[in-house]
Scaffold this motif. Structure first.
Motif, PDB file in Angstrom:
ATOM      1  N   GLU A   1       1.024  -1.140  -0.065  1.00  0.00           N
ATOM      2  CA  GLU A   1      -0.093  -0.081   0.006  1.00  0.00           C
ATOM      3  C   GLU A   1       0.837   1.175  -0.062  1.00  0.00           C
ATOM      4  O   GLU A   1       1.793   1.212   0.793  1.00  0.00           O
ATOM      5  CB  GLU A   1      -0.790   0.038   1.173  1.00  0.00           C
ATOM      6  CG  GLU A   1      -1.825  -1.070   1.169  1.00  0.00           C
ATOM      7  CD  GLU A   1      -2.972  -0.866   2.068  1.00  0.00           C
ATOM      8  OE1 GLU A   1      -3.174   0.227   2.779  1.00  0.00           O
ATOM      9  OE2 GLU A   1      -3.451  -1.951   2.958  1.00  0.00           O
ATOM     10  N   VAL A   2       0.535   2.096  -0.933  1.00  0.00           N
ATOM     11  CA  VAL A   2       1.433   3.324  -1.276  1.00  0.00           C
ATOM     12  C   VAL A   2       1.136   4.259  -0.189  1.00  0.00           C
ATOM     13  O   VAL A   2      -0.109   4.889   0.039  1.00  0.00           O
ATOM     14  CB  VAL A   2       1.196   3.717  -2.536  1.00  0.00           C
ATOM     15  CG1 VAL A   2       2.213   5.150  -2.644  1.00  0.00           C
ATOM     16  CG2 VAL A   2       1.804   2.760  -3.594  1.00  0.00           C
ATOM     17  N   SER A   3       1.995   4.918   0.498  1.00  0.00           N
ATOM     18  CA  SER A   3       1.656   5.840   1.763  1.00  0.00           C
ATOM     19  C   SER A   3       1.395   7.490   0.945  1.00  0.00           C
ATOM     20  O   SER A   3       2.088   7.543  -0.248  1.00  0.00           O
ATOM     21  CB  SER A   3       2.624   5.792   2.802  1.00  0.00           C
ATOM     22  OG  SER A   3       4.036   6.370   2.196  1.00  0.00           O
ATOM     23  N   ILE A   4       1.129   8.211   1.647  1.00  0.00           N
ATOM     24  CA  ILE A   4       1.159   9.589   0.916  1.00  0.00           C
ATOM     25  C   ILE A   4       2.593  10.200   1.019  1.00  0.00           C
ATOM     26  O   ILE A   4       2.711  11.072  -0.117  1.00  0.00           O
ATOM     27  CB  ILE A   4       0.307  10.454   2.027  1.00  0.00           C
ATOM     28  CG1 ILE A   4      -1.083   9.944   2.028  1.00  0.00           C
ATOM     29  CG2 ILE A   4       0.415  12.045   1.396  1.00  0.00           C
ATOM     30  CD1 ILE A   4      -1.762  10.262   0.483  1.00  0.00           C
ATOM     31  N   LYS A   5       3.394   9.731   1.843  1.00  0.00           N
ATOM     32  CA  LYS A   5       4.649  10.124   1.898  1.00  0.00           C
ATOM     33  C   LYS A   5       5.583   9.611   0.778  1.00  0.00           C
ATOM     34  O   LYS A   5       6.173  10.561  -0.177  1.00  0.00           O
ATOM     35  CB  LYS A   5       5.563   9.736   3.143  1.00  0.00           C
ATOM     36  CG  LYS A   5       6.950  10.326   3.243  1.00  0.00           C
ATOM     37  CD  LYS A   5       7.740   9.805   4.596  1.00  0.00           C
ATOM     38  CE  LYS A   5       9.160  10.180   4.418  1.00  0.00           C
ATOM     39  NZ  LYS A   5       9.798   9.794   5.841  1.00  0.00           N
TER      40      LYS A   5
END
Length: 323
Positions: free
Chosen positions: A32-36
């Motif tokens: 899952e890709v984080s906002i950061k």
């Protein structure tokens, strides 16, 4: 500017290297890709595009650099509109969040190859038929009007149109046997001695082929800003390659860009008029030409105003809905 063969080869090799780095560093392991993470990669691709534009400025002059930046910003803004459809596709096929970045990466690569074919076709038509600018211009003006109509319809009905599978996708689903469940990031599996495609294959195909519809707008639009196939291709490449990270970065913000379609319609309509004026000028009619700096300024102002009014309107609407 007309890129030499060596320049084309060098550019394509460099883009392939950047795509490989993007994949092995950020996209190889499903997660899952984080906002950061999305923010960092978004900045990286924008910086790379800016460096490329500065390179054009240093080695080719202000005209090609201005055309690239105008084209890149236009394609980037149009690609944001693509994200609305990407969200619908992800929801329709219930893509697990852990696999979404792989789906987007492969879909964007397919879109880039298909756009290269559109760019080559556009260049061939422009070189053979000068009147094609009339067609491009009229099509963009018509598209601008359609965008306004669709935006007004969505505002009246209060909901977004559902994603409909294209004919190619329906044909593939009918003719090729498939599994009912995802098998990681695999496109196909063997079950009971038979090769079956997975939903991952269908989603990637949906993303890639859906972009063809967007290319029908974006390719004529950027040819209204530059007639250089090299600049058209590189502007599209840099705009598309940052699309995967932008999808995760914007997230819920997409729903707040309520005036984006109006802004894009103004930009497409403006470029359509620019193309018609250029066609008249090429035909010997004393029509005014719109310069690249003016085009770039109009695009930036429209996007800035659209963003501010969208966030203001959605913020006001949200506060009214809060009990």
């Amino acid at each position: 500017m007309d890129g030499s063969l060596s320049l084309w080869v060098l550019t394509i090799v460099a883009l392939c290297a950047l795509i490989a780095v993007d994949f092995f560093v950020g996209g190889r392991r499903p997660h899952e890709v984080s906002i950061k993470e999305a923010g960092i990669w978004t900045v990286v691709w924008i910086v790379l595009a800016a460096l490329f534009g500065l390179g054009l400025l240093l080695f080719q002059g202000g005209q090609p650099a201005g055309e690239f930046f105008a084209g890149f910003i236009t394609e980037k803004s149009l690609s944001v509109d693509n994200l609305f459809v990407f969200v619908l596709i992800m929801a329709k096929f219930a893509v697990p969040s852990v696999y979404q970045q792989r789906v987007l990466l492969l879909g964007v690569l397919i879109a880039l190859v298909l756009r290269a074919a559109f760019i080559a076709a556009g260049a061939a038509m422009i070189s053979a038929f000068s009147w094609i600018f009339y067609i491009f211009g009229a099509f963009l003006i018509w598209t601008a009007w359609k965008l306004v109509e669709e935006a007004r319809t969505e505002q009246r009905e209060g909901e977004q149109e559902a994603y409909e599978e294209n004919k190619l996708l329906k044909l593939v689903e009918r003719r090729i046997p498939s599994t009912g469940a995802y098998h990681g990031t695999r496109m196909s599996v063997v079950e009971n001695g038979k090769r079956l495609m997975t939903p991952m294959f269908v989603v990637v195909l949906a993303l890639g082929t859906t972009d063809v519809l967007f290319a029908l707008d974006s390719i004529p639009a950027i040819y209204g800003l530059t007639q250089s196939p090299y600049i058209v291709f590189t502007a599209n490449a840099f705009a598309l390659m940052g699309l995967r990270q932008l999808y995760f970065l914007l997230g819920g913000l997409l729903k707040r860009l309520v005036h984006l379609s109006y802004g894009l319609s103004v930009i497409l309509g403006f470029i359509g008029v620019k193309l018609v004026l250029h066609a008249l000028h090429e035909s010997g009619v004393p029509a005014p030409e719109i310069s690249v700096p003016v085009s770039l300024g109009v695009i930036l102002v429209v996007l800035a105003v659209t963003t501010v009014t969208s966030l203001t309107a959605s913020g006001t609407r949200g506060s009214q809905d809060t009990p």
